[in-house]
Design a protein around this motif. Structure first.
Motif: not given
Length: 171
Positions: A29-39, A58-66
């Protein structure tokens, strides 16, 4: 790259983003939220994407930052649990599947910084430089984390991982 162009290309990276979110959080569920927030963040900040660079990095960097800025702090405060590593790797009866599950169990016991670095370099095949940018650490730190992770895994008597030695950074 325009917001519309990113919107069209982002779908091809969703499985990889979700997998990285799962590696970071250990929770579906957290992975889902991370991907949604990244998008959402990628679309909001499409103007910050540098044309000619790799969208996946770039997307990996955003996800990691979140993850660093929001989700990890919330999970620590709430004390929520983790997904069992068997759920991450699936069930299989082949010798290779059993060995893979065994390796994943041992990798999951590595300290978080080493585990994340191993994932980005060996699973996602990011170069040392790219991994250092995603993790926001010097390239030497990436190299040190990998060396320490390889040593830790090599000293585990139950497994001798066949992790390739990298012959320099592929930029």
């Amino acid at each position: 790259m325009s917001n519309e162009a990113i919107r069209h290309q982002i779908a091809q990276y969703l499985p990889r983003l979700w997998r990285y979110g799962l590696v970071l959080s250990h929770r579906r569920d957290v992975a889902d939220d991370l991907v949604q927030a990244t998008c959402v963040r990628a679309l909001e900040r499409a103007s910050q994407f540098i044309t000619g660079s790799r969208l996946d990095r770039w997307l990996f960097s955003i996800l990691h930052s979140i993850w660093i800025n929001e989700v990890r702090a919330q999970l620590i405060r709430r004390g929520q649990g983790f997904v069992d590593v068997d759920e991450l790797t699936g069930t299989g009866n082949s010798e290779e599947a059993l060995w893979s599950n065994d390796v994943m169990k041992r990798v999951s016991r590595l300290p978080e910084a080493q585990r994340d670095t191993v994932f980005l370099v060996y699973v996602e095949e990011l170069s040392y430089r790219e991994a250092s940018e995603v993790l926001n650490v010097p390239i030497g730190t990436v190299m040190s984390r990998l060396a320490t992770a390889r040593l830790t895994l090599a000293q585990d008597p139950a497994i001798q991982p066949d992790m390739p030695q990298r012959k320099g950074d592929k930029s």
